[in-house]
Design an enzyme around this catalytic site. Structure first.
Site, PDB file in Angstrom:
ATOM      1  CG  LEU A  37      -6.790   4.665  -2.280  1.00 56.24           C
ATOM      2  CD1 LEU A  37      -6.046   4.123  -3.502  1.00 56.24           C
ATOM      3  CD2 LEU A  37      -7.735   3.617  -1.716  1.00 56.24           C
ATOM      4  CG  HIS A  38      -5.451   4.802   4.760  1.00 59.42           C
ATOM      5  ND1 HIS A  38      -5.133   3.487   5.031  1.00 59.42           N
ATOM      6  CD2 HIS A  38      -6.792   4.907   4.962  1.00 59.42           C
ATOM      7  CE1 HIS A  38      -6.215   2.837   5.400  1.00 59.42           C
ATOM      8  NE2 HIS A  38      -7.251   3.664   5.355  1.00 59.42           N
ATOM      9  CG  HIS A  41      -7.038   1.896   1.309  1.00 55.48           C
ATOM     10  ND1 HIS A  41      -7.190   3.138   1.876  1.00 55.48           N
ATOM     11  CD2 HIS A  41      -8.242   1.281   1.430  1.00 55.48           C
ATOM     12  CE1 HIS A  41      -8.424   3.275   2.311  1.00 55.48           C
ATOM     13  NE2 HIS A  41      -9.087   2.170   2.059  1.00 55.48           N
TER      14      HIS A  41
END
Ligand code: PAF
Length: 292
Positions: A37-38, A41
């Site tokens: 996730l970044h 997201h």
């Protein structure tokens, strides 16, 4: 310290969680992801949080949406990091099933949206969207969310999922989250970690090309070939990049718009491109004219 989301791996446990949440009269928002996730997201999660009482994130690298020569094996995975990133956002549960749970032996039922999945990314990834719609349909059946959030970064995916929901009458509201970009314009993607420093620098050309086309369109240029030629030149100017496709199309049906010879662009126009930097495939898109 914020508490980590509950990690659910099995379908029975998921159904119990969903039933308990429903029994409390709370709505459920689902954010389907493949993990790593970044901030992109996390912005989808924040959107879900604003609109639903309980947010559930699925983290599953879905094998059926990868072609045989694609990057399934080297797709980044970091469940612990993902849980830590989700904890401060108040995500209550993460569903992270095994392949066997999602695709039991002799699995042979697929959900496919016809037509709009054979263009754009569907040309070089002919089985990709069938994998996406199958896994998303399964997630919708399992979670029965009130709403689900998808990023505009995967524009074709968003349009295809909306069509599946409409055609198959899923009672799920689909929300779109805007693309989150690095300070130099590169769209955030889990795959960006695979870029070498040189590829990473070249990759800014995707956003530059899209922005230039939008600017030229706003200045009055309506010739699709000239607009695409401009973008092509900008991307081809980067030795690290190889174009897969670059297209102007109708934002709702995804069909190509007429090129050249008096075929000036009219109505809403969207642009998308896919580019290889080494083995890493990057995509980006932008609304060129008409409402987002
Ligand atoms: O966009 C993604 O990360 C995936 O395609 C999705 C929607 C989670 C389905 O596997």
């Amino acid at each position: 310290m914020d508490s980590l989301p509950l990690v659910i791996q099995e379908i029975d446990a998921l159904r119990q969680f969903v039933a308990a949440t429903r029994a409390q009269g709370r709505s459920i928002g689902l954010v389907p992801t493949m993990g790593a996730l970044h901030q992109g997201h996390l912005s989808l999660v924040r959107l879900a949080k604003r609109r639903a009482d309980c947010v559930l994130v699925s983290i599953y690298v879905n094998p059926t949406q990868f072609g045989p020569k694609e990057d399934l094996a080297r797709y980044p995975r970091d469940l612990q990091g993902d849980l830590l990133a989700l904890a401060p956002l108040g995500v209550e549960a993460v569903f992270t099933p095994s392949d066997r749970t999602m695709y039991p032996p002799n699995f042979c039922t697929f959900v496919a949206v016809a037509g709009m999945t054979t263009c754009l990314c569907g040309v070089s990834r002919p089985t990709h969207f069938r994998g996406v719609t199958t896994v998303v349909a399964k997630l919708f059946n399992l979670v029965q969310p009130d709403l689900a959030v998808f990023g505009e970064k995967d524009y074709q995916q968003l349009v295809v999922i909306r069509r599946m929901v409409r055609d198959l009458d899923f009672p799920v509201e689909i929300l779109a989250g805007v693309t989150v970009r690095e300070s130099d314009g590169l769209a955030m993607s889990s795959r960006n970690v695979n870029l070498t420093p040189l590829q990473r620098r070249s990759a800014t050309a995707l956003h530059r090309a899209l922005s230039t086309v939008r600017e030229r369109y706003r200045e009055g240029e309506r010739d699709a070939s000239r607009l695409l030629g401009l973008a092509r030149e900008m991307v081809e100017g980067e030795p690290e990049l190889r174009i897969d496709y670059l297209e102007l199309f109708d934002p709702y049906e995804l069909h190509a718009l007429p090129l050249g010879e008096g075929g000036g662009l009219e109505g809403p126009v969207h642009m998308a491109l896919a580019v290889y930097a080494g083995n890493t495939r990057l995509i980006d898109n932008m609304r060129i004219s008409g409402e987002d």
